[in-house]
Design a protein around this motif. Structure first.
Motif, PDB file in Angstrom:
ATOM      1  N   LEU A 137       0.818  -1.219   0.000  1.00  0.00           N
ATOM      2  CA  LEU A 137       0.000   0.000   0.000  1.00  0.00           C
ATOM      3  C   LEU A 137       0.853   1.271   0.000  1.00  0.00           C
ATOM      4  O   LEU A 137       0.591   2.211  -0.756  1.00  0.00           O
ATOM      5  N   LYS A 138       1.907   1.282   0.857  1.00  0.00           N
ATOM      6  CA  LYS A 138       2.716   2.515   0.950  1.00  0.00           C
ATOM      7  C   LYS A 138       3.401   2.804  -0.382  1.00  0.00           C
ATOM      8  O   LYS A 138       3.524   3.967  -0.782  1.00  0.00           O
ATOM      9  N   SER A 139       3.833   1.750  -1.092  1.00  0.00           N
ATOM     10  CA  SER A 139       4.473   1.962  -2.400  1.00  0.00           C
ATOM     11  C   SER A 139       3.462   2.525  -3.400  1.00  0.00           C
ATOM     12  O   SER A 139       3.806   3.384  -4.220  1.00  0.00           O
ATOM     13  N   ALA A 140       2.224   2.037  -3.329  1.00  0.00           N
ATOM     14  CA  ALA A 140       1.185   2.555  -4.237  1.00  0.00           C
ATOM     15  C   ALA A 140       0.943   4.043  -3.944  1.00  0.00           C
ATOM     16  O   ALA A 140       0.826   4.868  -4.861  1.00  0.00           O
ATOM     17  N   ILE A 141       0.902   4.379  -2.649  1.00  0.00           N
ATOM     18  CA  ILE A 141       0.672   5.787  -2.269  1.00  0.00           C
ATOM     19  C   ILE A 141       1.825   6.663  -2.778  1.00  0.00           C
ATOM     20  O   ILE A 141       1.603   7.715  -3.398  1.00  0.00           O
ATOM     21  N   ASN A 142       3.057   6.200  -2.540  1.00  0.00           N
ATOM     22  CA  ASN A 142       4.228   6.997  -2.960  1.00  0.00           C
ATOM     23  C   ASN A 142       4.243   7.192  -4.467  1.00  0.00           C
ATOM     24  O   ASN A 142       4.541   8.279  -4.961  1.00  0.00           O
ATOM     25  N   HIS A 143       3.916   6.133  -5.200  1.00  0.00           N
ATOM     26  CA  HIS A 143       3.893   6.226  -6.659  1.00  0.00           C
ATOM     27  C   HIS A 143       2.825   7.238  -7.108  1.00  0.00           C
ATOM     28  O   HIS A 143       3.064   8.079  -7.974  1.00  0.00           O
ATOM     29  N   ALA A 144       1.647   7.165  -6.486  1.00  0.00           N
ATOM     30  CA  ALA A 144       0.559   8.087  -6.871  1.00  0.00           C
ATOM     31  C   ALA A 144       0.985   9.540  -6.617  1.00  0.00           C
ATOM     32  O   ALA A 144       0.766  10.427  -7.460  1.00  0.00           O
ATOM     33  N   TYR A 145       1.634   9.794  -5.457  1.00  0.00           N
ATOM     34  CA  TYR A 145       2.068  11.176  -5.180  1.00  0.00           C
ATOM     35  C   TYR A 145       3.193  11.618  -6.113  1.00  0.00           C
ATOM     36  O   TYR A 145       3.279  12.800  -6.475  1.00  0.00           O
ATOM     37  N   ALA A 146       4.036  10.663  -6.543  1.00  0.00           N
ATOM     38  CA  ALA A 146       5.092  11.021  -7.506  1.00  0.00           C
ATOM     39  C   ALA A 146       4.430  11.451  -8.823  1.00  0.00           C
ATOM     40  O   ALA A 146       4.867  12.431  -9.450  1.00  0.00           O
ATOM     41  N   LEU A 147       3.373  10.738  -9.222  1.00  0.00           N
ATOM     42  CA  LEU A 147       2.655  11.125 -10.453  1.00  0.00           C
ATOM     43  C   LEU A 147       2.020  12.511 -10.287  1.00  0.00           C
ATOM     44  O   LEU A 147       2.070  13.346 -11.193  1.00  0.00           O
ATOM     45  N   ALA A 148       1.431  12.731  -9.115  1.00  0.00           N
ATOM     46  CA  ALA A 148       0.760  14.023  -8.861  1.00  0.00           C
ATOM     47  C   ALA A 148       1.756  15.179  -8.996  1.00  0.00           C
ATOM     48  O   ALA A 148       1.409  16.258  -9.487  1.00  0.00           O
ATOM     49  N   ASP A 149       3.012  14.937  -8.583  1.00  0.00           N
ATOM     50  CA  ASP A 149       4.030  15.993  -8.654  1.00  0.00           C
ATOM     51  C   ASP A 149       4.523  16.243 -10.071  1.00  0.00           C
ATOM     52  O   ASP A 149       5.078  17.306 -10.365  1.00  0.00           O
ATOM     53  N   LYS A 150       4.358  15.230 -10.947  1.00  0.00           N
ATOM     54  CA  LYS A 150       4.878  15.377 -12.312  1.00  0.00           C
ATOM     55  C   LYS A 150       3.914  16.124 -13.238  1.00  0.00           C
ATOM     56  O   LYS A 150       4.246  16.417 -14.379  1.00  0.00           O
ATOM     57  N   ILE A 151       2.693  16.344 -12.767  1.00  0.00           N
ATOM     58  CA  ILE A 151       1.705  17.055 -13.595  1.00  0.00           C
ATOM     59  C   ILE A 151       1.532  18.452 -13.015  1.00  0.00           C
ATOM     60  O   ILE A 151       1.408  18.608 -11.794  1.00  0.00           O
ATOM     61  N   ASN A 152       1.516  19.436 -13.881  1.00  0.00           N
ATOM     62  CA  ASN A 152       1.395  20.808 -13.368  1.00  0.00           C
ATOM     63  C   ASN A 152       0.355  21.623 -14.117  1.00  0.00           C
ATOM     64  O   ASN A 152       0.191  21.466 -15.324  1.00  0.00           O
ATOM     65  N   PHE A 153      -0.337  22.435 -13.361  1.00  0.00           N
ATOM     66  CA  PHE A 153      -1.170  23.500 -13.929  1.00  0.00           C
ATOM     67  C   PHE A 153      -1.361  24.547 -12.840  1.00  0.00           C
ATOM     68  O   PHE A 153      -1.238  24.225 -11.634  1.00  0.00           O
ATOM     69  N   ASP A 154      -1.599  25.776 -13.255  1.00  0.00           N
ATOM     70  CA  ASP A 154      -1.775  26.846 -12.262  1.00  0.00           C
ATOM     71  C   ASP A 154      -2.933  26.489 -11.345  1.00  0.00           C
ATOM     72  O   ASP A 154      -3.969  26.003 -11.811  1.00  0.00           O
ATOM     73  N   ASN A 155      -2.765  26.760 -10.067  1.00  0.00           N
ATOM     74  CA  ASN A 155      -3.808  26.528  -9.067  1.00  0.00           C
ATOM     75  C   ASN A 155      -4.100  25.045  -8.836  1.00  0.00           C
ATOM     76  O   ASN A 155      -5.199  24.686  -8.425  1.00  0.00           O
ATOM     77  N   LYS A 156      -3.128  24.180  -9.102  1.00  0.00           N
ATOM     78  CA  LYS A 156      -3.321  22.744  -8.829  1.00  0.00           C
ATOM     79  C   LYS A 156      -3.458  22.530  -7.322  1.00  0.00           C
ATOM     80  O   LYS A 156      -2.683  23.090  -6.546  1.00  0.00           O
ATOM     81  N   TYR A 157      -4.433  21.758  -6.919  1.00  0.00           N
ATOM     82  CA  TYR A 157      -4.608  21.445  -5.493  1.00  0.00           C
ATOM     83  C   TYR A 157      -4.918  19.967  -5.337  1.00  0.00           C
ATOM     84  O   TYR A 157      -5.692  19.401  -6.111  1.00  0.00           O
TER      85      TYR A 157
END
Ligand code: GLY
Length: 427
Positions: free
Chosen positions: A389-409
């Motif tokens: 589970l922790k690896s899945a969470i870390n991977h998901a957050y790594a993906l979240a950091d690789k995508i950008n747009f103004d006002n991303k939350y």
């Protein structure tokens, strides 16, 4: 071979389209209205999905032989009855059966008749009745608009000020329109909220998986309700004992009650439960997959998703085995800052081109000058799968950091309750 029309435009529909597009029996896949991400795997169709006659014209012109309904509004609008009458295969519950979601009081009364565990509830249509219930039940008190209110019709009141504001919203300002002409006033249960997803064919059912959504906008479940800011599946809290109770105390009796009413329940059944002292109580039924829960349920299904849908329509679920990947799936919703209230659209999204082998489901996106832009409150869902589970969470957050747009939350605590639970159980 199937020519399929899928109805809907969110991350849930992108995940359904993703699963269907992988099936070699699918010749043509259309999605009305779809979104920018879906358009890479299905042809987008600009039709009002609440206009059954327009849908019928499209179905005939394009030789559609299967319609799959994502959201609840077309189900409430009788799309299943309409196409059943025309002899065209369509997946989902009919208008009557959809009342399990479209009328909270219908669902409460039918659960009462069937002895399904649920919180104490009272039908109300004026504020005096609510004040007398406040004296009886105390705070916190739950006020639920009877009808559909885009996931916003449930208000938990902790004190008199919040109760007065909720009453004003429901009865005076009519924030939810006719949906709150009558409401269900309910006891507030305390415990762990989970969801269980079953596929039903009228007689039989199979549980697909469990999940936990994160409905509030801020970490630690603070702030206003949203459509859902992230989810994980399976929920380890949903153990075998709980599963048996959900089957015998909830799923079997509700399917039996719907048959007794002459409207056997077919389609996905979303059972929102609160687990209090190891007992499951029904918070809500929904007559569709959840969003963002579908985004974690569907990638874990190894069996053909098309077969699951066809077995529900043909009443042959008993012959179907649903095989699951033995992993956890985690999705994080990337939203526009300001959601669920006001937010800006039209922000350019970068980073997606480098993530072609990852699972990214679009929700509120559009394409302008060949580039993806934001077009909604919930913009994208990043999804990661892992046995750990922790690896899945870390991977998901790594993906979240690789995508950008103004006002991303996005929320930073998705699936942390499951981590805590597993630690406590020493699993
Ligand atoms: N995520 C909650 C729902 O789909 O109703």
């Amino acid at each position: 071979m199937y020519n399929i029309l899928l109805l809907g435009s969110g991350g849930r529909e992108h995940s359904i389209a993703w699963a269907l597009s992988k099936d070699e029996r699918v010749k043509n896949l259309f999605c009305a209205p779809g979104n920018a991400g879906i358009s890479s795997i299905a042809k987008s169709v600009s039709i009002n999905i609440l206009d059954n006659d327009l849908l019928y014209d499209f179905v005939i012109k394009n030789n559609i032989n299967l319609i799959v309904v994502g959201p609840e509004q077309p189900l409430q609008n009788g799309v299943v009855n309409y196409f059943n009458d025309k002899g065209i295969k369509i997946f989902g519950p009919n208008e009557y059966a959809s009342q399990l979601e479209t009328s909270k009081l219908f669902a409460r009364y039918i659960m009462e008749e069937s002895n399904i565990p649920q919180p104490a509830f009272f039908e109300c249509s004026d504020e005096l009745e609510i004040f007398s219930l406040k004296n009886k039940l105390g705070f916190p008190l739950v006020l639920k608009a009877d009808g559909l209110a885009a996931g916003k019709g449930v208000i938990i009141c902790n004190n008199d000020d919040e109760l007065n504001e909720a009453i004003d919203d429901m009865f005076i300002n009519k924030k939810f329109g006719l949906a709150s002409a009558k409401i269900s006033v309910e006891e507030c249960l305390k415990g762990e909220e989970l969801s269980v997803f079953a596929i039903c064919d009228g007689e039989n059912y199979k549980i697909i998986n469990s999940a936990q959504d994160h409905k509030r906008i801020y970490d630690n479940d603070k702030g206003p309700n949203t459509g859902g800011m992230g989810a994980y599946s399976p929920a380890p809290q949903f153990n075998n004992k709980l599963r048996k109770k959900v089957e015998s105390n909830i799923i079997k009796p509700i399917l039996s009650a719907m048959r007794d009413k002459g409207n056997p329940y077919k389609g996905f059944l979303y059972i929102g439960i609160m687990v209090e002292n190891n007992e499951p109580y029904v918070i809500e039924f929904n007559v569709r997959l959840g969003d963002p829960e579908a985004q974690v349920l569907i990638p874990l299904v190894k069996s053909s998703f098309l077969d699951i849908i066809l077995s529900s329509i043909s009443g042959t679920l008993n012959n179907l085995e649903i095989e699951l990947d033995d992993k956890y799936a985690v999705t994080i919703v990337l939203a526009s800052d300001g959601y669920p209230e006001s937010y800006e659209k039209g922000k350019q999204i970068s980073g997606l081109n480098n993530l072609k082998t990852d699972i990214i489901f679009h929700a509120g996106t559009d394409i302008k000058n060949g580039k993806f832009i934001t077009n909604g409150g919930r913009v994208l869902n990043v999804v990661a799968l892992n046995k750990d589970l922790k690896s899945a969470i870390n991977h998901a957050y790594a993906l979240a950091d690789k995508i950008n747009f103004d006002n991303k939350y996005f929320r930073k605590d998705i699936a942390s309750k499951a981590v805590k639970y597993l630690k406590e159980q020493d699993l």
